[in-house]
Motif scaffolding. Structure first.
Motif, short mmCIF file in Angstrom:
data_model
loop_
_atom_site.label_atom_id
_atom_site.label_comp_id
_atom_site.label_asym_id
_atom_site.label_seq_id
_atom_site.Cartn_x
_atom_site.Cartn_y
_atom_site.Cartn_z
N UNK A 136 -0.61 5.79 6.59
CA UNK A 136 -1.89 5.43 5.97
C UNK A 136 -2.97 5.34 7.05
N UNK A 137 -4.05 6.07 6.87
CA UNK A 137 -5.20 5.98 7.77
C UNK A 137 -5.84 4.61 7.59
N UNK A 138 -5.95 3.84 8.66
CA UNK A 138 -6.32 2.42 8.55
C UNK A 138 -7.45 2.09 9.51
N UNK A 139 -8.53 1.53 8.97
CA UNK A 139 -9.68 1.13 9.78
C UNK A 139 -10.00 -0.34 9.55
N UNK A 140 -10.47 -0.98 10.60
CA UNK A 140 -10.86 -2.39 10.53
C UNK A 140 -12.36 -2.49 10.75
N UNK A 141 -13.06 -3.15 9.84
CA UNK A 141 -14.50 -3.35 9.95
C UNK A 141 -14.77 -4.86 9.98
N UNK A 142 -15.45 -5.30 11.02
CA UNK A 142 -15.68 -6.73 11.23
C UNK A 142 -16.96 -7.19 10.53
N UNK A 143 -16.88 -8.37 9.93
CA UNK A 143 -18.01 -8.98 9.25
C UNK A 143 -18.33 -10.30 9.96
N UNK A 144 -19.55 -10.54 10.42
CA UNK A 144 -19.87 -11.80 11.10
C UNK A 144 -19.64 -13.01 10.20
N UNK A 145 -19.18 -14.08 10.78
CA UNK A 145 -18.97 -15.32 10.04
C UNK A 145 -20.27 -15.76 9.37
N UNK A 146 -20.19 -16.07 8.09
CA UNK A 146 -21.35 -16.56 7.35
C UNK A 146 -22.32 -15.50 6.92
N UNK A 147 -21.98 -14.22 7.11
CA UNK A 147 -22.91 -13.14 6.75
C UNK A 147 -23.19 -13.16 5.25
N UNK A 148 -24.46 -13.32 4.84
CA UNK A 148 -24.76 -13.39 3.41
C UNK A 148 -24.74 -12.02 2.73
N UNK A 151 0.83 -1.21 0.00
CA UNK A 151 0.00 0.00 0.00
C UNK A 151 0.86 1.26 0.00
N UNK A 152 1.95 1.22 0.75
CA UNK A 152 2.86 2.37 0.77
C UNK A 152 3.48 2.60 -0.60
N UNK A 153 3.89 1.50 -1.24
CA UNK A 153 4.47 1.60 -2.59
C UNK A 153 3.48 2.20 -3.58
N UNK A 154 2.20 1.89 -3.37
CA UNK A 154 1.16 2.37 -4.28
C UNK A 154 0.69 3.79 -3.95
N UNK A 155 1.18 4.34 -2.86
CA UNK A 155 0.83 5.70 -2.51
C UNK A 155 -0.52 5.86 -1.83
N UNK A 156 -1.03 4.78 -1.22
CA UNK A 156 -2.31 4.89 -0.53
C UNK A 156 -2.21 5.87 0.64
N UNK A 157 -3.31 6.58 0.89
CA UNK A 157 -3.42 7.44 2.05
C UNK A 157 -4.45 6.93 3.05
N UNK A 158 -5.43 6.16 2.55
CA UNK A 158 -6.50 5.62 3.39
C UNK A 158 -6.78 4.18 2.99
N UNK A 159 -6.96 3.31 3.98
CA UNK A 159 -7.26 1.91 3.71
C UNK A 159 -8.28 1.41 4.72
#
Length: 403
Positions: free
Chosen positions: A206-218, A171-179
């Motif tokens: 890089x501004x970095x956020x984690x968003x959780x997805x429940x297991x098996x979420x359709x 991501x750093x190589x690609x110049x990302x600022x937000x992920x």
């Protein structure tokens, strides 16, 4: 399921040219070649434990074992086995639940094996201490638990447990600022991202956020939409096939233009089938193996599989079994005389710049210096492939080390 997420592993879908490449490497030939020299092992067998995640309700990957068995047959018929003696695999099928994992670890000790190869598991924290405490080398291509990557007598041949750090470097190589990382909501996956990935992303600015997805979420549309509100330059997708499918479908439905990066699980055949080729086009896939290119190691992998286990799919995590067994053989190539757990462990530690099977030229060294603070990791480089027309292509490399 945790194993599928954390071990990331590794391998890519097989290309249409596999059969031709196998023939080129000599798998269909009876005469010796550079890759199949016919140097057969002889004498008393060396007993090597093999633990595979197989037969459980959550995850079962018999192809890993079959690839490991193919590698052992290849080594016995062509590379002189270990120290000139044939390899006998002592197999335990781990159902990916604690009791089964503990039983497999104990079986290896009771069977007096000289080393243990583990294909993939999310329960290395249970198995590795049992094996290593008995003085038996624990060898795996993919290890994600703290016990696997820091324990004396544990050898993790690839950098797969550091995938999120490799992603941060990319991501750093690609110049990302937000992920934004969309991850299955499991302690193994979120823990890896929070403890290893997030600090590296943030150190890179890089501004970095984690968003959780429940297991098996359709349907992950609400979570995906919340992440896209941050206008990320790129997104990480972590999960088993159901989570990967729901996240990728939502990204496409919402018209996201962010670059998608993921481990190999998110481009598994069932995911591609559900999302469609256009839904995975351009995804950058982080892997510990290259099984699709014309690199000599990739060609050899397909040749060995074609010769010794032709009905086993070469995509998915099968290559982890191949890498574990053949990696052990290569790391002990200079071993002679008595074969014991101690002599095997010493040989692995002494080997330098060993070519990683199916590794696109990557090497491993298991003397504790490959990755700072992670003494059992033997490799510091990962492979990045690109999804093109429903297949993986164009392997390149990225380091997991801080830049």
């Amino acid at each position: 399921m945790a194993a599928t997420v954390l071990l990331l592993a590794t391998a890519a879908a097989c290309s249409a040219e596999d059969s031709d490449s196998a023939t080129e490497a000599g798998a269909s030939q009876d005469t010796p070649s550079a890759e199949f020299p016919g140097e057969a092992a002889a004498g008393e067998a060396v007993r090597i434990g093999l633990i595979n995640n197989e037969g459980g309700q959550a995850i079962s990957q018999p192809e890993n074992r079959e690839a490991a068995e193919a590698a052992a047959k290849y080594a016995n018929e062509n590379l002189g086995g270990i120290a000139g003696r044939p390899i006998e695999l002592v197999i335990c099928k781990n159902a990916e639940e604690p009791t089964s994992a503990r039983d497999c670890g104990n079986q290896m000790v009771e069977q007096n094996v000289s080393a243990v190869v583990v294909t993939t598991t999310g329960l290395g924290s249970i198995i590795a201490p049992i094996v290593t405490a008995a003085g038996i080398p624990y060898v795996t291509a993919l290890g994600g638990s703290r016990e696997e990557i820091t324990s004396e007598n544990s050898f993790v041949l690839t950098a797969g447990s550091n995938t999120s750090q490799a992603m941060a470097n990319f991501a750093k190589e690609q110049g990302w600022k937000t992920a934004v990382a969309y991850t299955i909501d499991s302690p193994a996956a979120t823990g890896s991202l929070e403890n290893m990935g997030a600090p590296r992303f943030r150190d890179a600015g890089i501004d970095f956020d984690i968003i959780r997805i429940p297991f098996g979420a359709p349907d992950a549309t609400p979570q995906v939409s919340a992440g896209l509100d941050k206008n990320p330059d790129g997104v990480l997708v972590y999960g088993e096939s159901t989570v990967c499918t729901s996240v990728l479908k939502s990204l496409n439905t919402l018209g996201s233009s962010a670059q998608v990066i993921s481990p190999q699980t998110c481009v598994a055949p069932e995911v591609v089938s559900a999302v469609g080729n256009s839904g995975v086009e351009g995804i950058k896939v982080f892997s510990s193996a290259d099984t699709v290119s014309d690199n000599s190691e990739s060609v050899l992998y397909r040749a060995v599989m074609e010769k010794y286990t032709p009905d086993t799919p070469t995509q998915g995590f099968a290559v982890a079994g191949y890498q574990g067994v053949l990696g052990l053989v290569r790391a002990t190539a200079d071993l002679s005389g008595e074969v014991t757990p101690t002599s095997i462990g010493d040989a692995i530690r002494a080997a330098k710049e060993v070519e990683l099977p199916a590794g696109d030229g990557i090497t491993f060294t298991c003397d504790g210096t490959a990755v700072p603070d992670l003494s059992s990791l033997c490799g510091s480089t990962m492979i990045v492939l690109t999804m093109q027309d429903g297949e993986l292509a164009e392997p390149s490399k990225v380091s997991v080390l801080p830049e």
